[in-house]
Design an enzyme around this catalytic site. Structure first.
Site, short mmCIF file in Angstrom:
data_model
loop_
_atom_site.label_atom_id
_atom_site.label_comp_id
_atom_site.label_asym_id
_atom_site.label_seq_id
_atom_site.Cartn_x
_atom_site.Cartn_y
_atom_site.Cartn_z
CD GLU A 1 -4.43 4.07 -1.60
OE1 GLU A 1 -5.38 4.03 -2.42
OE2 GLU A 1 -4.55 4.44 -0.43
CG ASP B 1 -1.99 1.02 1.16
OD1 ASP B 1 -3.02 0.75 0.53
OD2 ASP B 1 -1.81 2.12 1.73
#
Ligand SMILES: [Mg+2]
Length: 311
Positions: free
Chosen positions: A218, A174
């Site tokens: 993301e 992440d």
């Protein structure tokens, strides 16, 4: 996807004159492979996986119908397009061929222009089908595999690992403080940063079976078959470092002055009956720990220390 490469056509016909004529006709535009009987047709098709097979129906030993049946029963050639070329011109033969899954049926004696036009049409369809398959598996922004593709591959690799007793490692990645990055620099810059991180992730998945996919937002997911925790942890750590070295300025990050990533991972112990969902969950728990521990670090199930620049 290499659209520039000429498409491959396999011509299977027991008559050498027919083979020559078809070969000469197709050679300027396509890569032509030849087979002089049914067995050779099956063997060449399985080995070279052509885009299209022009298949004579009447061949000694093994008929074109039997060749098609075998191609459909073999995983590599299951979906290969086949055009029958036949001296049989009874409608029931044509119907039988199409029913077996041939794409088309051309009667002998054939007309060169018609053969060329039909071959071009079917190869165009093959191209379009490949493109759709490709688009269905690829994330448009990052060009990594998409989540659907990951789900399919993960399922297969998990089963393979359980069967073979070989390890399987899974990591979630992440981007740290990505919302703040978008707020500060705008979404186009956010997309560019995400693409840059995805490229780094892709280059760290070096072996053919390794997979980097965009899981959502993301968040990326990394799948490393036949890779144990020690190896996977090294790869994850190298990836984390390579992202930091991109030096994409991030004034709003809670972790550093540039874009960084947190990675959480877990490796399957094939001796334990852990489900694929539980392994995924375990990697997610480690990602959470990496975030809680200050971000820009790798946490792996079973490993003692967080891997950061200090570690
Ligand atoms: Mg024949």
């Amino acid at each position: 996807m290499t659209p520039a490469e000429p498409q491959k056509v396999l011509v299977a016909d027991d008559d050498p004159v027919n083979r020559d004529v078809l070969c000469e006709l197709l050679q300027p535009e396509y890569t032509v492979l030849l087979a002089k009987n049914g067995a050779q047709a099956v063997e060449r098709a399985t080995r070279h996986v052509p885009d299209l097979v022009l298949l004579d129906v009447m061949m000694p030993d093994m008929s074109g119908f039997e060749v098609l049946r075998r191609l459909r029963a073999t995983p590599q050639t299951e979906h290969v397009s086949v055009i029958f070329i036949s001296g049989l011109d009874r409608p029931e033969d044509e119907a039988a061929g199409l029913k077996m899954g041939a794409s088309d049926y051309i009667a002998k004696p054939f007309n060169a222009t018609v053969v060329l036009a039909r071959v071009a049409l079917h190869l165009q369809l093959v191209r379009q089908r490949r493109l759709l398959e490709h688009l269905a598996h690829v994330d448009g922004l990052t060009e990594l595999a998409n989540r659907r593709r990951f789900d399919d591959v993960y399922d297969l690799e998990w089963q393979r690992a359980r069967r073979s007793g070989r390890p399987l490692s899974l990591a979630l990645l992440d981007i740290d403080s990505f919302k703040q990055f978008n707020d500060l620099y705008g979404h186009p810059a956010g997309d560019r940063a995400l693409r840059a991180v995805a490229r780094v992730a892709g280059t760290h998945m070096r072996r053919p079976a390794d997979l980097a996919a965009r899981y959502g937002g993301e968040e990326l997911v990394l799948l490393m078959p036949e890779t144990d925790a020690v190896q996977a942890l090294q790869i994850a750590q190298a990836l984390r470092q390579a992202v930091a070295e991109l030096m994409i300025a991030h004034a709003g990050s809670a972790a550093a002055s540039c874009i960084t990533v947190s990675i959480g991972g877990a490796s399957l112990d094939p001796a334990q009956a852990e489900s694929s969902a539980a392994l995924f969950e375990a990697a997610d728990v480690q990602l959470y720990r990496a975030k809680q521990g200050g971000r820009n670090r790798v946490m792996w199930r079973g490993a003692q220390e967080a891997l950061t620049d200090a570690g």
